[in-house]
Each structure stands twice: as C-alpha cells, then as structure tokens.
Design a protein around this motif. Structure first.
Motif, PDB file in Angstrom:
ATOM      1  N   THR A 119       0.838  -1.191   0.000  1.00 55.62           N
ATOM      2  CA  THR A 119       0.000   0.000   0.000  1.00 55.62           C
ATOM      3  C   THR A 119       0.875   1.244   0.000  1.00 55.62           C
ATOM      4  OG1 THR A 119      -0.096  -0.043   2.425  1.00 55.62           O
ATOM      5  CG2 THR A 119      -1.887  -1.120   1.223  1.00 55.62           C
ATOM      6  N   LEU A 120       0.455   2.227  -0.772  1.00 57.78           N
ATOM      7  CA  LEU A 120       1.165   3.493  -0.853  1.00 57.78           C
ATOM      8  C   LEU A 120       0.513   4.516   0.074  1.00 57.78           C
ATOM      9  CD1 LEU A 120       1.477   3.800  -4.742  1.00 57.78           C
ATOM     10  CD2 LEU A 120       3.309   3.173  -3.150  1.00 57.78           C
ATOM     11  N   PRO A 121       1.280   5.520   0.533  1.00 57.20           N
ATOM     12  CA  PRO A 121       0.661   6.618   1.269  1.00 57.20           C
ATOM     13  C   PRO A 121      -0.258   7.418   0.346  1.00 57.20           C
ATOM     14  CG  PRO A 121       3.048   6.569   1.613  1.00 57.20           C
ATOM     15  CD  PRO A 121       2.754   5.628   0.496  1.00 57.20           C
ATOM     16  N   LEU A 122      -1.343   7.937   0.897  1.00 63.61           N
ATOM     17  CA  LEU A 122      -2.262   8.732   0.087  1.00 63.61           C
ATOM     18  C   LEU A 122      -1.567   9.942  -0.525  1.00 63.61           C
ATOM     19  CD1 LEU A 122      -5.664   8.788   2.008  1.00 63.61           C
ATOM     20  CD2 LEU A 122      -5.208   7.883  -0.263  1.00 63.61           C
ATOM     21  N   ASN A 123      -0.633  10.531   0.225  1.00 61.15           N
ATOM     22  CA  ASN A 123       0.076  11.707  -0.296  1.00 61.15           C
ATOM     23  C   ASN A 123       0.812  11.409  -1.588  1.00 61.15           C
ATOM     24  OD1 ASN A 123      -0.560  13.849   1.348  1.00 61.15           O
ATOM     25  ND2 ASN A 123       1.000  13.363   2.865  1.00 61.15           N
ATOM     26  N   SER A 124       1.299  10.189  -1.727  1.00 65.20           N
ATOM     27  CA  SER A 124       2.040   9.832  -2.926  1.00 65.20           C
ATOM     28  C   SER A 124       1.143   9.830  -4.155  1.00 65.20           C
ATOM     29  CB  SER A 124       2.682   8.441  -2.767  1.00 65.20           C
ATOM     30  OG  SER A 124       3.572   8.424  -1.675  1.00 65.20           O
ATOM     31  N   VAL A 125      -0.146   9.583  -3.950  1.00 65.31           N
ATOM     32  CA  VAL A 125      -1.084   9.534  -5.065  1.00 65.31           C
ATOM     33  C   VAL A 125      -1.711  10.902  -5.313  1.00 65.31           C
ATOM     34  CG1 VAL A 125      -3.147   8.411  -5.973  1.00 65.31           C
ATOM     35  CG2 VAL A 125      -1.544   7.110  -4.562  1.00 65.31           C
ATOM     36  N   THR A 126      -2.139  11.579  -4.245  1.00 67.24           N
ATOM     37  CA  THR A 126      -2.782  12.886  -4.426  1.00 67.24           C
ATOM     38  C   THR A 126      -1.828  13.920  -5.002  1.00 67.24           C
ATOM     39  OG1 THR A 126      -2.310  13.438  -2.108  1.00 67.24           O
ATOM     40  CG2 THR A 126      -4.473  12.501  -2.609  1.00 67.24           C
ATOM     41  N   ALA A 127      -0.524  13.726  -4.810  1.00 69.96           N
ATOM     42  CA  ALA A 127       0.444  14.663  -5.396  1.00 69.96           C
ATOM     43  C   ALA A 127       0.390  14.647  -6.913  1.00 69.96           C
ATOM     44  CB  ALA A 127       1.857  14.320  -4.916  1.00 69.96           C
ATOM     45  N   PHE A 128       0.039  13.488  -7.487  1.00 73.24           N
ATOM     46  CA  PHE A 128      -0.063  13.403  -8.943  1.00 73.24           C
ATOM     47  C   PHE A 128      -1.232  14.230  -9.473  1.00 73.24           C
ATOM     48  CE2 PHE A 128       2.502   9.568  -8.286  1.00 73.24           C
ATOM     49  CZ  PHE A 128       3.430   9.727  -9.292  1.00 73.24           C
ATOM     50  N   VAL A 129      -2.203  14.534  -8.606  1.00 73.00           N
ATOM     51  CA  VAL A 129      -3.308  15.408  -8.990  1.00 73.00           C
ATOM     52  C   VAL A 129      -2.980  16.860  -8.682  1.00 73.00           C
ATOM     53  CG1 VAL A 129      -5.745  15.934  -8.624  1.00 73.00           C
ATOM     54  CG2 VAL A 129      -4.972  13.562  -8.603  1.00 73.00           C
ATOM     55  N   GLY A 130      -2.440  17.117  -7.493  1.00 74.98           N
ATOM     56  CA  GLY A 130      -2.198  18.484  -7.062  1.00 74.98           C
ATOM     57  C   GLY A 130      -1.059  19.179  -7.768  1.00 74.98           C
ATOM     58  N   ALA A 131       0.049  18.475  -8.007  1.00 77.07           N
ATOM     59  CA  ALA A 131       1.207  19.108  -8.639  1.00 77.07           C
ATOM     60  C   ALA A 131       0.895  19.641 -10.036  1.00 77.07           C
ATOM     61  CB  ALA A 131       2.382  18.131  -8.675  1.00 77.07           C
ATOM     62  N   PRO A 132       0.218  18.884 -10.917  1.00 75.28           N
ATOM     63  CA  PRO A 132      -0.143  19.461 -12.216  1.00 75.28           C
ATOM     64  C   PRO A 132      -1.071  20.670 -12.101  1.00 75.28           C
ATOM     65  CG  PRO A 132      -0.308  17.076 -12.293  1.00 75.28           C
ATOM     66  CD  PRO A 132      -0.104  17.444 -10.860  1.00 75.28           C
ATOM     67  N   VAL A 133      -1.945  20.680 -11.099  1.00 71.62           N
ATOM     68  CA  VAL A 133      -2.826  21.836 -10.923  1.00 71.62           C
ATOM     69  C   VAL A 133      -2.016  23.072 -10.562  1.00 71.62           C
ATOM     70  CG1 VAL A 133      -4.653  22.812  -9.488  1.00 71.62           C
ATOM     71  CG2 VAL A 133      -4.856  20.481 -10.339  1.00 71.62           C
ATOM     72  N   ILE A 134      -1.007  22.918  -9.689  1.00 65.09           N
ATOM     73  CA  ILE A 134      -0.146  24.057  -9.344  1.00 65.09           C
ATOM     74  C   ILE A 134       0.553  24.584 -10.585  1.00 65.09           C
ATOM     75  CG2 ILE A 134       1.930  24.731  -8.093  1.00 65.09           C
ATOM     76  CD1 ILE A 134       1.135  22.908  -5.866  1.00 65.09           C
ATOM     77  N   LEU A 135       1.106  23.678 -11.388  1.00 63.26           N
ATOM     78  CA  LEU A 135       1.795  24.113 -12.607  1.00 63.26           C
ATOM     79  C   LEU A 135       0.827  24.805 -13.558  1.00 63.26           C
ATOM     80  CD1 LEU A 135       4.041  20.971 -13.236  1.00 63.26           C
ATOM     81  CD2 LEU A 135       4.738  23.191 -12.324  1.00 63.26           C
ATOM     82  N   TRP A 136      -0.383  24.273 -13.674  1.00 62.09           N
ATOM     83  CA  TRP A 136      -1.380  24.884 -14.569  1.00 62.09           C
ATOM     84  C   TRP A 136      -1.734  26.294 -14.108  1.00 62.09           C
ATOM     85  CZ3 TRP A 136      -6.699  25.660 -13.159  1.00 62.09           C
ATOM     86  CH2 TRP A 136      -7.467  26.213 -14.194  1.00 62.09           C
ATOM     87  N   VAL A 137      -1.936  26.480 -12.796  1.00 63.19           N
ATOM     88  CA  VAL A 137      -2.277  27.803 -12.272  1.00 63.19           C
ATOM     89  C   VAL A 137      -1.137  28.783 -12.520  1.00 63.19           C
ATOM     90  CG1 VAL A 137      -2.765  29.107 -10.170  1.00 63.19           C
ATOM     91  CG2 VAL A 137      -3.882  26.917 -10.561  1.00 63.19           C
ATOM     92  N   LEU A 138       0.105  28.352 -12.247  1.00 65.31           N
ATOM     93  CA  LEU A 138       1.246  29.239 -12.443  1.00 65.31           C
ATOM     94  C   LEU A 138       1.418  29.611 -13.904  1.00 65.31           C
ATOM     95  CD1 LEU A 138       3.824  27.560 -10.033  1.00 65.31           C
ATOM     96  CD2 LEU A 138       2.725  29.789  -9.730  1.00 65.31           C
ATOM     97  N   LEU A 139       1.374  28.616 -14.785  1.00 68.33           N
ATOM     98  CA  LEU A 139       1.616  28.881 -16.203  1.00 68.33           C
ATOM     99  C   LEU A 139       0.478  29.677 -16.830  1.00 68.33           C
ATOM    100  CD1 LEU A 139       3.124  25.436 -17.295  1.00 68.33           C
ATOM    101  CD2 LEU A 139       4.338  27.574 -16.823  1.00 68.33           C
ATOM    102  N   SER A 140      -0.763  29.380 -16.462  1.00 68.20           N
ATOM    103  CA  SER A 140      -1.882  30.129 -17.032  1.00 68.20           C
ATOM    104  C   SER A 140      -1.872  31.571 -16.539  1.00 68.20           C
ATOM    105  CB  SER A 140      -3.204  29.464 -16.672  1.00 68.20           C
ATOM    106  OG  SER A 140      -3.394  29.422 -15.265  1.00 68.20           O
ATOM    107  N   GLY A 141      -1.482  31.787 -15.271  1.00 68.74           N
ATOM    108  CA  GLY A 141      -1.386  33.161 -14.768  1.00 68.74           C
ATOM    109  C   GLY A 141      -0.302  33.942 -15.486  1.00 68.74           C
ATOM    110  N   ARG A 142       0.824  33.311 -15.750  1.00 65.85           N
ATOM    111  CA  ARG A 142       1.897  34.002 -16.465  1.00 65.85           C
ATOM    112  C   ARG A 142       1.491  34.308 -17.897  1.00 65.85           C
ATOM    113  NH1 ARG A 142       8.125  31.775 -17.263  1.00 65.85           N
ATOM    114  NH2 ARG A 142       8.856  33.526 -18.550  1.00 65.85           N
ATOM    115  N   ALA A 143       0.796  33.352 -18.539  1.00 67.27           N
ATOM    116  CA  ALA A 143       0.359  33.576 -19.918  1.00 67.27           C
ATOM    117  C   ALA A 143      -0.611  34.746 -20.008  1.00 67.27           C
ATOM    118  CB  ALA A 143      -0.283  32.310 -20.469  1.00 67.27           C
TER     119      ALA A 143
END
Length: 375
Positions: free
Chosen positions: A346-370
């Motif tokens: 079994t994996l920690p939940l954080n290891s899985v939810t990071a795959f959802v949250g990290a792309p959202v952070i990048l999307w927010v940063l890049l879309s704001g800069r654009a």
C-alpha cells in the motif's frame, strides 16, 4: 483578505460579476441551469460509484451487486460479506469521503481569504501544524499504535491538539498576509512554517521510544485504513457541522472576492467572516489530520477543478462542487494506493494525491503568467 492584486490570479473570479449589465436571456439561463444540474448529478454518481467500487475491492473481492444489497439494507449472501462491508471497509470509505470534502472546502475558503489561488491547508503548512499538535499527544501517550488503545477522551485530546496546531499556523500565516500583502511571500512563509513544524516532529521522533514510531509514520503519510466506527462518529459529527456552516458563508465569501472594502459596503461583517472561516479551516484540517493523517493537495486541486467545470467562482456552487470533487479524489487515490486488492503493498495517500495536485499548481502558475504576458 488582501486588497492588492495577486501575482497569480484566479481566472474565474471575474465570473461572479457579469461582464455586461445585460442579464442573460431566459433560454441561456435554462441552459446554464441544466448544465450545472447535470454536472452535480454526474459528480454525485461518480462519488457513489467510487464508494461502491472501493468497498467491493480488497484482499477479498465482493461482487458489486452484493455490496449494493448490503448498503441498501437487503439480505446479504453471506454474513462474512456483510461483516467485511459494514465493519472493515465502510468506515474507511466514509472517512475518506469526509476527509476529501473537508480539505476541499477548507481550500476554497483559504484561497478566498488569502486571495491566493495556491493556498490550501497542506501548502500553507496548516496540515503540518496539525501533525505537530497531534504528534505531541500521540507520542506522549502510553499506546503503541496510531490511536490504538486510546479512550474517547484521549481521542478528543489528539483531535484538539491537531486543531490547535492547525489554528496556530493559520493565524501566523494570516498575520503575515495582512502585514506583507504579497501572496508569493505568504506562500513561501507558509511552506517555511510547514518545514518548521516538520522539523519539530522529527525532533520528537528522535527522542521517542522506537516502538511508537510505526504509528506516526503511517500518520504523517496519510491513510484512512485505520479508521473505525468509534472514531468515525467524531469525524462525521465535526466535519458535518463545519461543512454545514460553510454553506452560510458562501454569500459573504462572494463579497470578499471583490475586496474587504466592497464587502463591508454591502453590510458584510468582515471580521466575523474571517473568524468563522479561519476557525472552520482549522477544525476541518485538524480533525481530518488527527484521524486520517496528512493528505496533501486535495484542498488545492478540488477548488480549481470545481471552478473550471462550473465556469464560475460563485461559492454557492463552488463549495458543494469542491466537496464532491474532493471526496472523489481521495476515494480514487485510496483505490490506487492499495484499496484495489491487486497488490499487498500500500502506498501513502500523499504519494497519489500529489499526482493530482502538482499538475494543478503548474497549470495555475503557467496560465497566470500567460495571461500577464498577453495583456
């Protein structure tokens, strides 16, 4: 909370006030209402489907039809299946659903209060403060397992300590936000507070009996697998009351999106809204962390997904949609982390939810800069 413009802007905030004084046509309103209703129906069905599938899968697979019969109170095919569903799997599924909803609603409120689309309990160190408070109680008790052997009073002690730790970090971050006014600085300070709380936990671990460390290791990585019915009632009662309170904060939070002065001119008691919102975030983060450990990025990702799907920042819609999406994210993450019965690891939940949250952070940063470069 901050009247100055943010460096990373939420593209949906402008949707609360129509761009044109002309009201939408009646067919347009009907189409909009149909779209929103259909979206909420889809989210509810997706959530129910995730609940049934997660309960059905495990080291002993149970047919989905059998799970549905047991959950609806019909006669089960075997008593063993009923015991597995009701006593072993249903508590963890309900705990995951409540934890995801609580963290998502907390994320919505923090992003509005701090006027920062990257704010959430995990990123700003609130969850780390809750871990620190709970760790002090857990490592200081006589039990050797994560909440194992603790009575109701001791469990409430762990919960209270987690809420106090979350509130402490939240108040520090809020004070800095009011003084500095730069959302990027506030974000960095929140991360640093999280590191400080983590360092304090590491020091506690260093001076603690090794027999007690396994429980804390599971705790800090996030897990809903150890929640029992005796613990679930505390989560359900607390989160239920606070989530209900958030419904009454929807309209004042809408006004705060346009600034504290504007909200005050509309008759909103800004200080009261701040206090209630911060208290609810602290309680939601503290309770979920005390019983489910630290679950990261859900409070960040769910609000943005809700705003993107709804195409509005109206809290009357975003809050319930975020709660549904947060519950779905945690349940799917738990399925991937080891609730599928396909592996004994079994994996920690954080290891899985990071795959959802990290792309959202990048999307927010890049879309704001654009958007800034396109001005």
């Amino acid at each position: 909370m901050l009247d100055s413009a943010t460096d990373v802007e939420d593209p949906t905030e402008k949707d609360i006030v129509p761009s044109t004084p002309q009201p939408p046509s009646r067919p347009g309103r009907r189409r909009r209402a149909g779209y929103v209703g259909g979206l909420f129906l889809l989210l509810v069905l997706l959530l129910l489907g995730a609940v049934v599938v997660l309960i059905a899968q495990g080291s002993i697979a149970i047919p989905i039809g059998e799970v549905i019969r047991i959950l609806t109170g019909q006669k089960a095919g075997s008593e063993i299946s009923r015991t597995i569903v009701m006593d072993a799997r249903l508590p963890k599924v309900v705990a995951g659903l409540l934890a995801g909803s609580a963290l998502a609603v907390g994320g919505v409120q923090m992003q509005t209060l701090f006027r920062n689309p990257l704010a959430d309990p995990f990123v700003l160190g609130v969850s780390s403060g809750a871990i620190l408070g709970a760790s002090i109680v857990i490592l200081g008790t006589g039990g050797v397992g994560w909440l194992a052997g603790l009575g109701v009073v001791s469990q409430l002690g762990v919960t209270g300590a987690a809420v106090a730790g979350a509130a402490g970090v939240l108040l520090i971050a809020l004070g800095i936000a009011r003084r500095v006014g730069d959302p990027v600085v506030v974000l960095v300070v929140g991360v640093m507070l999280g590191y400080l709380a983590g360092a304090a936990v590491d020091m506690l671990i260093y001076y603690t009996d090794p027999d007690r460390l396994q429980a804390l290791t599971t705790f800090t990585r996030g897990s809903v697998r150890n929640v029992t019915w005796n613990e679930l009632w505390v989560i359900a009662l607390t989160c239920g009351v606070v989530l209900l309170l958030s419904v009454f904060l929807a309209q004042p939070l809408n006004a705060l999106l346009l600034g504290e002065r504007y909200a005050g001119s509309l008759g909103v008691n800004v200080r009261r809204v701040h206090f209630l919102s911060l208290a609810s975030v602290a309680v939601l983060s503290g309770v979920t962390t005390a019983y489910c450990g630290a679950i990261g990025f859900v409070g960040l990702a769910a609000p943005h997904l809700a705003r993107g799907l709804l195409r509005t920042a109206d809290h009357r819609l975003v809050l319930p949609a975020s709660a549904l999406i947060g519950g779905v994210i945690v349940l799917i993450a738990e399925y991937i982390a080891g609730g599928n019965g396909l592996t004994t690891t079994t994996l920690p939940l954080n290891s899985v939810t990071a795959f959802v949250g990290a792309p959202v952070i990048l999307w927010v940063l890049l879309s704001g800069r654009a958007r800034r470069e396109g001005r």
